[in-house]
Design an enzyme around this catalytic site. Structure first.
Site, PDB file in Angstrom:
ATOM      1  CG  HIS A  50      37.389  18.593  16.768  1.00 61.47           C
ATOM      2  ND1 HIS A  50      36.553  17.736  17.400  1.00 61.47           N
ATOM      3  CD2 HIS A  50      37.004  19.661  17.196  1.00 61.47           C
ATOM      4  CE1 HIS A  50      35.835  18.067  18.277  1.00 61.47           C
ATOM      5  NE2 HIS A  50      35.895  19.419  18.113  1.00 61.47           N
ATOM      6  CD  GLU A  52      41.186  14.512  16.351  1.00 62.18           C
ATOM      7  OE1 GLU A  52      40.800  15.691  16.244  1.00 62.18           O
ATOM      8  OE2 GLU A  52      41.011  13.768  17.228  1.00 62.18           O
ATOM      9  CB  CYS A  83      35.367  13.796  19.432  1.00 61.31           C
ATOM     10  SG  CYS A  83      35.284  14.332  17.611  1.00 61.31           S
ATOM     11  CD1 TRP A 178      54.152  47.134  39.873  1.00 59.10           C
ATOM     12  CD2 TRP A 178      51.816  47.457  39.926  1.00 59.10           C
ATOM     13  NE1 TRP A 178      53.553  46.253  38.916  1.00 59.10           N
ATOM     14  CE2 TRP A 178      52.007  46.419  38.984  1.00 59.10           C
ATOM     15  CE3 TRP A 178      50.562  48.098  40.154  1.00 59.10           C
ATOM     16  CZ2 TRP A 178      51.230  45.963  38.154  1.00 59.10           C
ATOM     17  CZ3 TRP A 178      49.516  47.370  39.457  1.00 59.10           C
ATOM     18  CH2 TRP A 178      49.625  46.283  38.365  1.00 59.10           C
ATOM     19  CG  ASP A 208      44.923  47.960  43.103  1.00 59.43           C
ATOM     20  OD1 ASP A 208      44.996  48.434  44.417  1.00 59.43           O
ATOM     21  OD2 ASP A 208      45.357  46.762  43.157  1.00 59.43           O
ATOM     22  NE  ARG A 215      46.599  48.035  30.720  1.00 66.55           N
ATOM     23  CZ  ARG A 215      46.541  47.584  31.778  1.00 66.55           C
ATOM     24  NH1 ARG A 215      45.675  46.459  31.757  1.00 66.55           N
ATOM     25  NH2 ARG A 215      47.109  47.818  32.944  1.00 66.55           N
ATOM     26  N   GLY A 293      42.355  40.698  46.278  1.00 69.03           N
ATOM     27  CA  GLY A 293      43.390  40.817  47.225  1.00 69.03           C
ATOM     28  C   GLY A 293      43.858  39.564  48.175  1.00 69.03           C
ATOM     29  CG  LEU A 297      44.900  35.986  46.484  1.00 67.52           C
ATOM     30  CD1 LEU A 297      46.205  36.844  46.354  1.00 67.52           C
ATOM     31  CD2 LEU A 297      45.043  34.929  45.255  1.00 67.52           C
TER      32      LEU A 297
HETATM   33  N1  LIG Z   1      50.319  42.386  45.962  1.00 62.13           N
HETATM   34  C1  LIG Z   1      49.476  42.028  45.000  1.00 62.13           C
HETATM   35  O1  LIG Z   1      49.716  41.260  44.107  1.00 62.13           O
HETATM   36  C2  LIG Z   1      48.227  42.717  45.232  1.00 62.13           C
HETATM   37  C3  LIG Z   1      47.707  43.723  46.069  1.00 62.13           C
HETATM   38  N2  LIG Z   1      46.586  44.131  46.169  1.00 62.13           N
HETATM   39  C4  LIG Z   1      46.273  45.073  47.320  1.00 62.13           C
HETATM   40  O2  LIG Z   1      45.452  44.746  48.049  1.00 62.13           O
HETATM   41  C5  LIG Z   1      44.762  45.557  48.838  1.00 62.13           C
HETATM   42  C6  LIG Z   1      43.135  45.021  48.537  1.00 62.13           C
HETATM   43  O3  LIG Z   1      43.060  43.626  49.374  1.00 62.13           O
HETATM   44  P1  LIG Z   1      42.238  43.034  50.297  1.00 62.13           P
HETATM   45  O4  LIG Z   1      41.736  44.178  51.203  1.00 62.13           O
HETATM   46  O5  LIG Z   1      42.510  42.016  50.703  1.00 62.13           O
HETATM   47  O6  LIG Z   1      40.696  42.962  49.436  1.00 62.13           O
HETATM   48  P2  LIG Z   1      39.877  42.089  48.443  1.00 62.13           P
HETATM   49  O7  LIG Z   1      40.152  42.744  47.137  1.00 62.13           O
HETATM   50  O8  LIG Z   1      40.369  40.669  48.372  1.00 62.13           O
HETATM   51  O9  LIG Z   1      38.582  42.185  48.764  1.00 62.13           O
HETATM   52  C7  LIG Z   1      37.986  42.018  49.929  1.00 62.13           C
HETATM   53  C8  LIG Z   1      36.524  42.503  50.301  1.00 62.13           C
HETATM   54  O10 LIG Z   1      35.821  41.818  49.621  1.00 62.13           O
HETATM   55  C9  LIG Z   1      34.665  41.393  50.252  1.00 62.13           C
HETATM   56  N3  LIG Z   1      34.472  39.985  50.513  1.00 62.13           N
HETATM   57  C10 LIG Z   1      35.462  39.141  50.944  1.00 62.13           C
HETATM   58  N4  LIG Z   1      35.000  37.910  51.232  1.00 62.13           N
HETATM   59  C11 LIG Z   1      33.951  38.042  50.714  1.00 62.13           C
HETATM   60  C12 LIG Z   1      32.632  36.910  50.838  1.00 62.13           C
HETATM   61  N5  LIG Z   1      32.664  35.619  51.336  1.00 62.13           N
HETATM   62  N6  LIG Z   1      31.529  37.441  50.460  1.00 62.13           N
HETATM   63  C13 LIG Z   1      31.191  38.470  49.993  1.00 62.13           C
HETATM   64  N7  LIG Z   1      31.960  39.794  50.046  1.00 62.13           N
HETATM   65  C14 LIG Z   1      33.267  39.410  50.245  1.00 62.13           C
HETATM   66  C15 LIG Z   1      34.689  42.007  51.567  1.00 62.13           C
HETATM   67  O11 LIG Z   1      33.891  43.354  51.414  1.00 62.13           O
HETATM   68  P3  LIG Z   1      32.761  43.586  52.469  1.00 62.13           P
HETATM   69  O12 LIG Z   1      33.676  43.820  53.696  1.00 62.13           O
HETATM   70  O13 LIG Z   1      31.755  44.561  51.904  1.00 62.13           O
HETATM   71  O14 LIG Z   1      32.088  42.324  52.717  1.00 62.13           O
HETATM   72  C16 LIG Z   1      36.133  42.337  51.649  1.00 62.13           C
HETATM   73  O15 LIG Z   1      36.384  43.613  52.372  1.00 62.13           O
HETATM   74  C17 LIG Z   1      44.874  46.949  48.068  1.00 62.13           C
HETATM   75  O16 LIG Z   1      45.424  47.560  48.746  1.00 62.13           O
HETATM   76  C18 LIG Z   1      45.407  46.338  46.611  1.00 62.13           C
HETATM   77  O17 LIG Z   1      46.215  47.288  46.344  1.00 62.13           O
HETATM   78  C19 LIG Z   1      45.523  43.812  45.414  1.00 62.13           C
HETATM   79  C20 LIG Z   1      45.629  42.579  44.423  1.00 62.13           C
HETATM   80  C21 LIG Z   1      46.989  42.117  44.303  1.00 62.13           C
HETATM   81  N1  LIG Z   2      50.387  45.379  42.739  1.00 59.98           N
HETATM   82  C1  LIG Z   2      50.709  44.353  41.953  1.00 59.98           C
HETATM   83  C2  LIG Z   2      49.640  43.948  41.375  1.00 59.98           C
HETATM   84  N2  LIG Z   2      48.428  44.027  41.448  1.00 59.98           N
HETATM   85  C3  LIG Z   2      47.314  43.379  40.690  1.00 59.98           C
HETATM   86  O1  LIG Z   2      47.346  43.856  39.314  1.00 59.98           O
HETATM   87  C4  LIG Z   2      46.090  44.524  39.295  1.00 59.98           C
HETATM   88  C5  LIG Z   2      46.280  45.656  38.356  1.00 59.98           C
HETATM   89  O2  LIG Z   2      45.957  45.335  36.981  1.00 59.98           O
HETATM   90  P1  LIG Z   2      45.949  46.289  35.655  1.00 59.98           P
HETATM   91  O3  LIG Z   2      45.270  47.479  36.075  1.00 59.98           O
HETATM   92  O4  LIG Z   2      45.188  45.414  34.441  1.00 59.98           O
HETATM   93  O5  LIG Z   2      47.426  46.702  35.478  1.00 59.98           O
HETATM   94  C6  LIG Z   2      45.667  45.013  40.391  1.00 59.98           C
HETATM   95  O6  LIG Z   2      44.567  45.315  40.682  1.00 59.98           O
HETATM   96  C7  LIG Z   2      46.113  43.566  41.361  1.00 59.98           C
HETATM   97  O7  LIG Z   2      45.158  42.679  41.071  1.00 59.98           O
HETATM   98  N3  LIG Z   2      50.249  42.789  40.478  1.00 59.98           N
HETATM   99  C8  LIG Z   2      51.418  42.529  40.166  1.00 59.98           C
HETATM  100  O8  LIG Z   2      51.882  41.835  39.597  1.00 59.98           O
HETATM  101  N4  LIG Z   2      52.468  43.467  40.999  1.00 59.98           N
HETATM  102  C9  LIG Z   2      52.145  44.274  41.554  1.00 59.98           C
HETATM  103  O9  LIG Z   2      53.002  44.742  42.271  1.00 59.98           O
HETATM  104 ZN   LIG Z   3      36.807  15.665  17.039  1.00 57.23          ZN
END
Ligand SMILES: NC(=O)C1=CN([C@@H]2O[C@H](COP(=O)(O)OP(=O)(O)OC[C@H]3O[C@@H](n4cnc5c(N)ncnc54)[C@H](OP(=O)(O)O)[C@@H]3O)[C@@H](O)[C@H]2O)C=CC1
Ligand SMILES: Nc1c(N[C@@H]2O[C@H](COP(=O)(O)O)[C@@H](O)[C@H]2O)[nH]c(=O)[nH]c1=O
Ligand SMILES: [Zn+2]
Length: 350
Positions: A50, A52, A83, A178, A208, A215, A293, A297
């Site tokens: 720790h 300390e 602790c 992206w 994706d 990295r 996605g 979120l």
């Molecule tokens: N702009 C950004 O920062 C980012 C963009 N993206 C983009 O977003 C898109 C993907 O996002 P999105 O379509 O929202 O998908 P997600 O990656 O959030 O996945 C959604 C899927 O997860 C499954 N799921 C969701 N909730 C549950 C639950 N409660 N229990 C079990 N399964 C669940 C479902 O599959 P099922 O239907 O089989 O149940 C659903 O179709 C891509 O185009 C990617 O490029 C992705 C990450 C970041």
């Molecule tokens: N498209 C998008 C993001 N996408 C997020 O980053 C992941 C890719 O991670 P990696 O493969 O480790 O580089 C992708 O799956 C999604 O969760 N992030 C961002 O900051 N900006 C972007 O425009």
């Molecule tokens: Zn301690």
């Protein structure tokens, strides 16, 4: 110098342990005599010493035979209560008692049941003067991941995404496009080194094919978590490679295959955010960054299970696409990262 000055120094030291000490808190310690720092230390790695003992050792290494006399005149500053329990190392309160320190000044009392005032009590029983609660709020925010685990029984949850200037998150057909720039990517990789785990949904894992590693920044990779109810993500995807441990939350099986752990859950479509938060707590995962996605979120937003959101807004607009999540929270900070704007929101309603 004031108590606040030395506690701030403790935080400067403690943060050097970020990413390496979880599920422990980040702790720094400064030993002071006549307003001069004679030794410093911090908790560097989970399972190791720790803060300390590292600070006491620094005094002994530097002052040799004079160290004991100096320690008896010293005030030790530490951002978390020393602790009182035998964990992976002996109690730090006992160490201060053994070396007969004059005074101990503390940031936060440790809410962990093995300590929770018992460290302070040990010091006071040995007639060491104790002051506690210095920069209490700042220290608590600093160790927000640890406080979340102990006091809320869930990890600290960070939502992170990128959106276009006109609020689009992804393309209409889901193919990867992206949004944010190179600096935002590097900063994201730094963030990944700081959290225990990174979570994405099935669609993101398929569309994706992300690596979810750190990295572009020195440090560890987080544990990769994927929501994939029916195990539809192809085994050839990067998340199955050996770069990091991967956990697949699903409804099919519980299994371990090399670095890939499958955890079977029931009725994932009900209360997913709550179930994941509790499961991560049981696994001692103290913090998670959710990188999409939008579907996943939005589920954490709807459940009000998030602490912080980090949103990159790019300068360019798209003619169409799928909308970004809408967030209500205190806008704590807005800065530029290359050409992108980074907005950091804090959730005070949880
Ligand atoms: N702009 C950004 O920062 C980012 C963009 N993206 C983009 O977003 C898109 C993907 O996002 P999105 O379509 O929202 O998908 P997600 O990656 O959030 O996945 C959604 C899927 O997860 C499954 N799921 C969701 N909730 C549950 C639950 N409660 N229990 C079990 N399964 C669940 C479902 O599959 P099922 O239907 O089989 O149940 C659903 O179709 C891509 O185009 C990617 O490029 C992705 C990450 C970041
Ligand atoms: N498209 C998008 C993001 N996408 C997020 O980053 C992941 C890719 O991670 P990696 O493969 O480790 O580089 C992708 O799956 C999604 O969760 N992030 C961002 O900051 N900006 C972007 O425009
Ligand atoms: Zn301690």
């Amino acid at each position: 110098m004031t108590h606040e000055f030395y506690i701030k120094r403790c935080l400067e030291l403690a943060v050097l342990g970020i990413g390496n000490v979880s599920p422990n808190p980040m702790v720094g310690c400064v030993i002071v005599v006549d307003d001069k720092i004679i030794g410093e230390g911090y908790h560097q790695k989970y399972g190791e010493a720790h803060a300390e003992p590292n600070a006491v050792k620094a005094v002994i290494d530097r002052f040799g035979a004079d160290a004991e006399t100096l320690l008896q005149q010293a005030t030790a500053y530490v951002n978390l209560e020393p602790c009182a329990h035998f964990g992976k190392t002996p109690p730090c309160a006992d160490l201060f008692v053994k070396h007969k320190l004059k005074k101990v000044v503390i940031g936060n009392r440790d809410p962990f049941s093995g300590v929770d005032g018992k460290g302070i009590e040990k010091l006071k029983n040995a007639r060491i003067e104790v002051e506690s609660g210095i920069l209490d709020e700042e220290c608590k925010y600093f160790n927000r991941r640890f406080f979340s685990r102990i006091q809320k029984q869930r990890p600290y949850i960070i939502l992170k995404w990128a959106e276009t200037a006109n609020g689009y998150f992804s393309t209409l057909d889901g193919h990867q496009k992206w949004i944010s720039g190179a600096l935002a990517k590097r900063l994201t990789h730094q963030w990944r080194t700081e959290e225990d785990a990174i979570l994405i949904g099935k669609q993101t894992a398929i569309m994706d094919n992300p690596q979810l590693t750190s990295r572009e920044w020195p440090g560890k990779n987080p544990v990769r978590l994927v929501i994939d109810k029916d195990l539809q993500v192809p085994q050839s995807n990067h998340i199955f490679n050996s770069a990091a441990k991967t956990i697949i939350f699903n409804e099919v099986k519980t299994d371990v295959i090399d670095n890939v752990h499958y955890i079977q859950m029931e009725d994932m479509h009900f209360y997913l955010a709550q179930k994941i938060a509790f499961q991560l707590y049981l696994m001692d995962v103290q913090s998670v960054i959710i990188e999409g996605g939008a579907n996943i979120l939005n589920q954490f937003l709807t459940a009000n299970l998030w602490d912080e959101a980090r949103v990159f807004t790019a300068p360019n607009s798209w003619p169409n696409g799928l909308r970004s999540p809408i967030i209500n929270g205190e806008l704590r900070e807005q800065i530029h990262i290359g050409l992108d704007k980074l907005s950091i929101y804090i959730n005070h309603t949880i």
